[in-house]
Every structure is written in structure tokens, then in C-alpha cells.
Design an enzyme around this catalytic site. Structure first.
Site, PDB file in Angstrom:
ATOM      1  N   ASN A 171       0.871  -1.167   0.000  1.00  0.00           N
ATOM      2  CA  ASN A 171       0.000   0.000   0.000  1.00  0.00           C
ATOM      3  C   ASN A 171       0.917   1.228   0.000  1.00  0.00           C
ATOM      4  O   ASN A 171       1.466   1.586   1.036  1.00  0.00           O
ATOM      5  CB  ASN A 171      -0.890  -0.037   1.260  1.00  0.00           C
ATOM      6  CG  ASN A 171      -1.755   1.198   1.394  1.00  0.00           C
ATOM      7  OD1 ASN A 171      -1.825   2.014   0.482  1.00  0.00           O
ATOM      8  ND2 ASN A 171      -2.410   1.322   2.543  1.00  0.00           N
ATOM      9  N   TRP A 172       1.087   1.800  -1.177  1.00  0.00           N
ATOM     10  CA  TRP A 172       2.052   2.903  -1.302  1.00  0.00           C
ATOM     11  C   TRP A 172       1.506   4.214  -0.733  1.00  0.00           C
ATOM     12  O   TRP A 172       2.244   5.203  -0.631  1.00  0.00           O
ATOM     13  CB  TRP A 172       2.458   3.090  -2.772  1.00  0.00           C
ATOM     14  CG  TRP A 172       3.242   1.943  -3.356  1.00  0.00           C
ATOM     15  CD1 TRP A 172       3.616   0.781  -2.715  1.00  0.00           C
ATOM     16  CD2 TRP A 172       3.766   1.839  -4.693  1.00  0.00           C
ATOM     17  NE1 TRP A 172       4.317  -0.034  -3.574  1.00  0.00           N
ATOM     18  CE2 TRP A 172       4.428   0.590  -4.795  1.00  0.00           C
ATOM     19  CE3 TRP A 172       3.728   2.663  -5.818  1.00  0.00           C
ATOM     20  CZ2 TRP A 172       5.054   0.164  -5.974  1.00  0.00           C
ATOM     21  CZ3 TRP A 172       4.358   2.243  -6.999  1.00  0.00           C
ATOM     22  CH2 TRP A 172       5.007   1.010  -7.065  1.00  0.00           C
ATOM     23  N   LYS A 173       0.217   4.240  -0.437  1.00  0.00           N
ATOM     24  CA  LYS A 173      -0.435   5.439   0.121  1.00  0.00           C
ATOM     25  C   LYS A 173      -0.152   6.668  -0.765  1.00  0.00           C
ATOM     26  O   LYS A 173      -0.025   6.531  -1.978  1.00  0.00           O
ATOM     27  CB  LYS A 173      -0.006   5.652   1.579  1.00  0.00           C
ATOM     28  CG  LYS A 173      -0.236   4.393   2.426  1.00  0.00           C
ATOM     29  CD  LYS A 173      -0.137   4.616   3.902  1.00  0.00           C
ATOM     30  CE  LYS A 173      -0.351   3.290   4.630  1.00  0.00           C
ATOM     31  NZ  LYS A 173      -0.319   3.399   6.074  1.00  0.00           N
TER      32      LYS A 173
ATOM     33  N   HIS B  52      -9.713   1.523   4.650  1.00  0.00           N
ATOM     34  CA  HIS B  52      -8.465   1.662   5.409  1.00  0.00           C
ATOM     35  C   HIS B  52      -8.706   2.619   6.565  1.00  0.00           C
ATOM     36  O   HIS B  52      -9.480   3.582   6.433  1.00  0.00           O
ATOM     37  CB  HIS B  52      -7.360   2.191   4.476  1.00  0.00           C
ATOM     38  CG  HIS B  52      -6.010   2.123   5.103  1.00  0.00           C
ATOM     39  ND1 HIS B  52      -5.592   3.034   6.040  1.00  0.00           N
ATOM     40  CD2 HIS B  52      -5.010   1.224   4.975  1.00  0.00           C
ATOM     41  CE1 HIS B  52      -4.378   2.705   6.445  1.00  0.00           C
ATOM     42  NE2 HIS B  52      -3.992   1.605   5.807  1.00  0.00           N
TER      43      HIS B  52
ATOM     44  N   GLU C 140      -7.079   4.982   7.640  1.00  0.00           N
ATOM     45  CA  GLU C 140      -6.800   6.390   7.314  1.00  0.00           C
ATOM     46  C   GLU C 140      -7.981   7.027   6.583  1.00  0.00           C
ATOM     47  O   GLU C 140      -8.231   8.222   6.725  1.00  0.00           O
ATOM     48  CB  GLU C 140      -5.495   6.479   6.486  1.00  0.00           C
ATOM     49  CG  GLU C 140      -4.284   6.216   7.381  1.00  0.00           C
ATOM     50  CD  GLU C 140      -3.096   5.576   6.676  1.00  0.00           C
ATOM     51  OE1 GLU C 140      -3.049   5.583   5.435  1.00  0.00           O
ATOM     52  OE2 GLU C 140      -2.215   5.048   7.382  1.00  0.00           O
TER      53      GLU C 140
ATOM     54  N   GLU D  86      -5.824  -4.784  10.415  1.00  0.00           N
ATOM     55  CA  GLU D  86      -4.797  -3.772  10.645  1.00  0.00           C
ATOM     56  C   GLU D  86      -5.127  -3.017  11.927  1.00  0.00           C
ATOM     57  O   GLU D  86      -5.928  -2.063  11.897  1.00  0.00           O
ATOM     58  CB  GLU D  86      -4.771  -2.766   9.486  1.00  0.00           C
ATOM     59  CG  GLU D  86      -4.433  -3.394   8.149  1.00  0.00           C
ATOM     60  CD  GLU D  86      -3.813  -2.375   7.200  1.00  0.00           C
ATOM     61  OE1 GLU D  86      -2.748  -2.666   6.669  1.00  0.00           O
ATOM     62  OE2 GLU D  86      -4.380  -1.284   7.030  1.00  0.00           O
TER      63      GLU D  86
ATOM     64  N   GLY E  37       2.057   2.245  10.782  1.00  0.00           N
ATOM     65  CA  GLY E  37       3.053   3.318  10.654  1.00  0.00           C
ATOM     66  C   GLY E  37       3.743   3.681  11.961  1.00  0.00           C
ATOM     67  O   GLY E  37       4.417   4.701  12.047  1.00  0.00           O
TER      68      GLY E  37
ATOM     69  N   SER F 235       2.951  -2.144  10.456  1.00  0.00           N
ATOM     70  CA  SER F 235       4.384  -2.242  10.749  1.00  0.00           C
ATOM     71  C   SER F 235       4.971  -3.612  10.429  1.00  0.00           C
ATOM     72  O   SER F 235       5.844  -4.101  11.147  1.00  0.00           O
ATOM     73  CB  SER F 235       4.675  -1.846  12.197  1.00  0.00           C
ATOM     74  OG  SER F 235       4.305  -0.488  12.411  1.00  0.00           O
TER      75      SER F 235
ATOM     76  N   GLY G 118       4.728   1.296   4.907  1.00  0.00           N
ATOM     77  CA  GLY G 118       6.071   1.877   4.867  1.00  0.00           C
ATOM     78  C   GLY G 118       7.107   0.993   4.192  1.00  0.00           C
ATOM     79  O   GLY G 118       7.850   1.456   3.301  1.00  0.00           O
TER      80      GLY G 118
HETATM   81  P1  PGA Z   1       2.489   0.240   7.702  1.00  0.00           P
HETATM   82  O1  PGA Z   1       1.071   0.483   6.991  1.00  0.00           O
HETATM   83  O2  PGA Z   1       3.059  -1.035   7.153  1.00  0.00           O
HETATM   84  O3  PGA Z   1       3.301   1.455   7.331  1.00  0.00           O
HETATM   85  O4  PGA Z   1       2.243   0.152   9.167  1.00  0.00           O
HETATM   86  C1  PGA Z   1       0.195  -0.574   6.741  1.00  0.00           C
HETATM   87  C2  PGA Z   1      -1.079  -0.043   6.124  1.00  0.00           C
HETATM   88  O5  PGA Z   1      -1.522   1.044   6.522  1.00  0.00           O
HETATM   89  O6  PGA Z   1      -1.675  -0.665   5.219  1.00  0.00           O
END
Ligand code: PGA
Length: 253
Positions: free
Chosen positions: A9-11, A100, A102, A170, A176, A214, A236
Site C-alpha cells: 500500500n504505497w499510500k 483503510h 486512514e 490492521e 506506521g 508495521s 512503509g
Molecule cells: P504500515 O502500513 O506497514 O506502514 O504500518 C500498513 C497499512 O496502513 O496498510
């Protein structure tokens, strides 16, 4: 053995050149270690505007699938700034991430919104990666299973099945932060999710449940070997081809 899904997931990261370089490095890395394809399916979810560059870089090479990070709940029309599931499918994507944390946090998405988006995505033959997970205060209160059960029953549409749906667990406090959930907590939650899915779907045992939060090369081996963990949704660490592929290598062991 079921193949693990290793999903990046490159966001909202990187320039167009960064995305081109990243996908080229991922493809070259897989090419140099083809055994990975026996154990893993690969997916990357770049920002919308970089999808075509990724598609172009892949030149029809299907060792890496690509997907979007969201879609609209509407089919088309007056939705300024939105992107429909049909447009996403039309651009060659096979997957879309939905719900997600976010998006739940910054865009007020509810389980009902996620369910409507997933219905749209399924109509366009996209595979939905539906994200669930508790916040830190909910885990502190010990209500994580109730939270996740409510998200699953609210966000999964009737059209969901093991072919068109993936669940990503998640925990919000692990995203993150560098602090992943312990393998023991992941085992317990993934087992719980599997049982919840059994109540809802006929083919629930085949549905992939990913862990996200993470995940990195150092903890991937233990997490990916955990019961009911069918892959990872990686934020990340997916921005480095080296780390992303090291996570996949951890699935081999
Ligand atoms: P992260 O993000 O690996 O940076 O914790 C995972 C995600 O939000 O899909």
C-alpha cells in the site's frame, strides 16, 4: 499450501519517477528470485495518478498485480474528485483497498460506506481488500473482537465471497508506528475473523486474511507463519523494493 498475498500500500507517497523506479525494482527482484512466485502473489497499490505508469512498466507482466487505494460508492456522475470502481477496473486494476483506517479517520468513512463501495467494486469484478482493526483505546478496553466483528458484519456486502474479497486486519495502533501486533494477538484475532466469516460465507476457509501494521523484514517470518495469516498489507516497508521482497522471502521459510 496456499500462496501468500504480499500487498504493498504505497499510500500518498513518492513522485511519478519514484513509482516507476519502485515497480521496476520490484519486478527485477522477482525476476531474479523466481521461486518467490511459487509461494507468493504480489500486488502493489500506487496512488491513482501513478497507476498508468505502473501498468506501463509491467508491460503485461502478470507477476505483479496492481490496484487502487479507494473507490467511489457511486457508479458515475456528479462526484467531483472521486474515481469509480469501473474506471479503476478499466485501467487494468484487479484489486481495490477499502475502509483503510486512514480513510475512516480522515474521510469519515463508516462500515456502511465501505459496504456500498465494496458492492460497486464487485460489480466491476474488482477484488476488494476490506480493512478492519481496532484503535489503541479499544484494545486497552479489551473490546477488539467486538469492534472487528461489527466492522465485518457492517462492511461486507452480500456479494462478498472468497474469490472477490480479502480481509486485512490492521490494528490502528500498529499502522506506521513501528509497533506491530504480537504473533499471539494476530493468531487470536485472525482465528476470530475466520470464525466470523464462517457464519457469513460458505467458502470462508478460502478467503485470505492479511495482517497489516508495521510489517517489516524482521517480523514478517513470524507473522506470515502464524495460523490464518494469508499474507500482508504493507505500508512503509513497501516503499523499498528491497524490504518488500525480503518480506516475501520470509514467506518461503
Ligand atoms: P504500515 O502500513 O506497514 O506502514 O504500518 C500498513 C497499512 O496502513 O496498510
Amino acid at each position: 499450501m496456499n500462496k501468500k498475498l504480499i500487498a504493498g500500500n504505497w499510500k500518498m507517497n513518492g513522485s511519478l519517477d519514484d513509482s516507476k523506479g519502485l515497480i521496476a525494482d520490484v519486478v527485477n527482484g522477482i525476476f531474479g528470485s523466481q521461486v518467490l512466485l511459487e509461494y507468493c502473489d504480489f500486488l502493489v497499490c500506487p496512488p491513482y495518478l501513478h497507476l498508468y505508469a505502473v501498468r506501463h512498466a509491467l508491460h503485461g507482466n502478470d507477476s505483479v498485480a496492481y490496484g487502487a487505494q479507494d473507490c467511489s460508492a457511486a457508479a458515475n456522475g456528479a462526484r467531483t474528485g472521486d474515481t469509480s470502481a469501473e474506471m479503476i477496473a478499466d485501467s487494468g486494476c484487479s484489486h481495490v483497498i477499502l475502509g483503510h483506517s486512514e480513510r475512516r479517520q480522515h474521510h469519515g468513512e463508516t462500515d456502511e460506506t465501505v459496504r456500498r463501495k465494496a458492492e460497486m467494486a464487485h460489480k466491476s469484478n474488482l477484488i476488494t481488500i476490506i480493512c478492519v482493526g481496532e484503535k489503541e483505546e479499544e484494545r486497552d478496553l479489551g473490546v477488539q473482537e467486538e469492534v472487528v466483528a461489527k466492522q465485518i458484519s457492517g462492511a461486507l456486502p452480500d456479494s462478498a465471497n472468497a474469490q472477490n474479497t480479502v480481509i486485512a486486519y490492521e490494528p490502528v495502533w500498529a499502522i506506521g508506528t513501528g509497533k506491530s501486533a504480537s504473533a499471539e494477538d494476530v493468531k487470536s484475532m485472525h482465528g476470530f475473523i475466520r470464525r466470523k466469516l464462517q457464519e457469513k460465507l460458505e467458502d470462508s476457509n478460502k478467503l485470505r486474511i492479511l495482517y497489516g501494521g508495521s510489517m517489516k523484514p524482521e517480523n514478517a517470518k513470524e507473522l506470515l507463519a502464524t495460523e490464518n495469516v494469508d499474507g500482508g498489507l504493507i505500508g512503509g516497508a513497501s516503499l523499498s523494493a528491497d524490504q518488500f521482497l525480503k518480506i516475501a522471502q520470509a514467506a518461503l521459510a
